[in-house]
Design an enzyme around this catalytic site. Structure first.
Site, PDB file in Angstrom:
ATOM      1  N   SER A 167      -6.176   1.646   4.366  1.00 29.38           N
ATOM      2  CA  SER A 167      -6.904   0.730   3.595  1.00 29.38           C
ATOM      3  C   SER A 167      -7.353  -0.675   3.838  1.00 29.38           C
ATOM      4  CB  SER A 167      -6.077   0.181   2.329  1.00 29.38           C
ATOM      5  OG  SER A 167      -6.317  -0.664   1.347  1.00 29.38           O
ATOM      6  N   ASP A 209     -11.096  -6.726  -4.758  1.00 30.85           N
ATOM      7  CA  ASP A 209     -11.436  -6.412  -6.053  1.00 30.85           C
ATOM      8  C   ASP A 209     -11.988  -7.260  -6.961  1.00 30.85           C
ATOM      9  OD1 ASP A 209     -10.594  -3.737  -4.977  1.00 30.85           O
ATOM     10  OD2 ASP A 209      -8.500  -3.768  -5.851  1.00 30.85           O
ATOM     11  N   HIS A 240      -7.865  -3.092   2.355  1.00 30.02           N
ATOM     12  CA  HIS A 240      -7.019  -4.003   1.845  1.00 30.02           C
ATOM     13  C   HIS A 240      -6.068  -4.763   2.925  1.00 30.02           C
ATOM     14  CE1 HIS A 240      -8.744  -4.535  -2.377  1.00 30.02           C
ATOM     15  NE2 HIS A 240      -8.650  -3.154  -2.457  1.00 30.02           N
ATOM     16  N   HIS A 296     -14.801  -2.606  -6.081  1.00 24.90           N
ATOM     17  CA  HIS A 296     -14.204  -2.674  -4.640  1.00 24.90           C
ATOM     18  C   HIS A 296     -15.243  -3.153  -3.803  1.00 24.90           C
ATOM     19  CE1 HIS A 296     -11.360  -1.605  -1.397  1.00 24.90           C
ATOM     20  NE2 HIS A 296     -12.280  -1.538  -0.847  1.00 24.90           N
ATOM     21  N   GLU A 352     -15.991   3.147  -7.323  1.00 26.00           N
ATOM     22  CA  GLU A 352     -15.419   2.027  -7.668  1.00 26.00           C
ATOM     23  C   GLU A 352     -16.114   0.825  -7.616  1.00 26.00           C
ATOM     24  OE1 GLU A 352     -11.800   1.344  -5.164  1.00 26.00           O
ATOM     25  OE2 GLU A 352     -10.855   3.028  -6.022  1.00 26.00           O
ATOM     26  N   GLN A 365       0.894  -1.223   0.184  1.00 25.99           N
ATOM     27  CA  GLN A 365      -0.028   0.080  -0.110  1.00 25.99           C
ATOM     28  C   GLN A 365       0.959   1.322   0.034  1.00 25.99           C
ATOM     29  OE1 GLN A 365      -3.266  -0.663  -0.159  1.00 25.99           O
ATOM     30  NE2 GLN A 365      -3.689   1.419  -0.636  1.00 25.99           N
TER      31      GLN A 365
HETATM   32 ZN   LIG Z   1      -9.849  -2.103  -3.754  1.00 27.50          ZN
END
Ligand SMILES: [Zn+2]
Length: 358
Positions: free
Chosen positions: A269, A278, A271, A329, A326, A234
């Site tokens: 994030s 994603d 993630h 996501h 997005e 990241q």
């Molecule tokens: Zn993402």
């Protein structure tokens, strides 16, 4: 009489001065300058502590202001008004920053970085080197997983409206990670393997497996990419983006502001905690907004909530999330929260506002 050292030096200098007229003109300013430096040096030497403190405070100020300031500055440099009404709530919403037309074009135009040596046109989101697998490979790996949802959408919404279903701020599935809320220092979770090097929080594997199977039953082949991203990755993605914008002549603050709209800041994030995935499909593999118009994109927007996932950055909610739309996501929040969020057309931030107000 024996001359003192001082008198001898004086005499020599005067003789020298008479022989070299130009030097005597320069002598006075030179004397003043050297005396000034001498006094300045002794002053600094005598107040060493005071000056090192001042320097440290100055450094701290520069460092702090360069990290926190950009969020309140629009990309075109104008200050964004901070709505004080929001300050009552303990959930801070990202201020709606006005991007200039020029910046909007930059964001939309992936070719902006064309010509840079390390820029890969095929890989605008820096996903090269991240393996992607389609759902048949994923399902084979996840065989035996699956939970089966307990309540129907109607039952969940009814329970929420009647007050029987109440969300818990300590629920790990609801953890709020955004520009204002970084990952808590004591946050911990176990990584589970989806397939190969694709990893995510182990606790979401059952629902993920169910979702992939349900999509497959509808004839859709989903692709999962980059679910868990270690913090170093990241940091790399974010710095990379900032550098690229700076290479285009932007200041650090402008580049930082613009980058934070497309790549989430390190430590902020989802993630990094393995709760975000994603997802695209076999017919449209890019992480682009057009994915939202594909059959798979539409099915996911509507049905992912049945398996506990939400479109985390929906269209029209950029002023809340601070992130552009997005459609690829997805964030795991659990079936109940996902159902409420999707049915009400809200974001995780807005669910938290309700949660805090109750
Ligand atoms: Zn993402």
């Amino acid at each position: 009489m024996k001359n003192t050292l001082k008198e001898r030096v004086r005499k020599k200098l005067l003789q020298f001065g008479r022989k070299n007229k130009i030097c005597s003109i320069l002598a006075l300013p030179a004397l003043v300058v050297s005396m000034f430096f001498f006094h300045a040096m002794t002053y600094f030497a005598g107040n060493g502590k005071r000056f090192s403190m001042l320097t440290m405070i100055l450094c701290l100020f520069v460092v702090y202001s360069s990290f926190s300031f950009p969020m309140f500055i629009a990309a075109d440099g104008r200050e964004v008004e901070w709505d004080l009404a929001d300050a009552d709530s303990s959930v801070e919403l990202a201020p709606e920053s006005d991007l200039s037309l020029e910046d909007m074009e930059l964001l939309a135009d992936e070719d902006v970085l064309e010509g840079l040596e390390d820029w890969n046109e095929e890989d605008p989101h820096g996903m090269a080197g991240v393996d992607t697998y389609d759902s048949s490979e994923l399902l084979a790996s996840l065989e035996g997983r699956g939970s089966g949802t307990e309540r129907t959408t109607e039952e969940i919404l009814e329970a929420y409206e009647s007050g029987e279903l109440v969300f818990d701020a300590n629920d790990w599935r609801l953890v709020l990670i955004n520009k204002q809320h970084s990952i808590p220092d004591d946050y911990s979770f176990t990584l589970g393997t989806i397939v190969g090097n694709l990893k995510c929080d182990e606790r979401i594997l059952d629902d993920l497996s169910d979702m992939l199977q349900a999509a497959k039953d509808e004839g859709l082949t989903l692709k999962v990419r980059s679910p868990y991203r270690p913090p170093e990755r990241q940091v790399y993605l974010f710095n990379d983006k900032v550098n690229k914008y700076m290479n285009r002549g932007m200041s650090y603050m402008e580049a930082y502001q613009l980058s934070s709209r497309t790549v989430t800041m390190p430590g902020n994030s989802e993630h990094e905690i393995g709760l975000a995935l994603d997802i695209t499909c076999d017919t449209f593999a890019d992480l682009e907004q057009e994915f939202g118009d594909t059959d798979a994109g539409k099915w996911m927007a509507e049905n992912s909530c049945r398996f506990g996932f939400i479109v985390r950055y929906p269209k029209g909610k950029e002023y809340v999330t601070g992130i552009d739309y997005e459609p690829w996501h997805f964030r795991y929040v659990g079936v109940e929260a996902a159902t409420v969020i999707t049915a009400q057309g809200i974001t995780l931030e807005e669910l938290w506002e309700d949660l805090e107000n109750n």
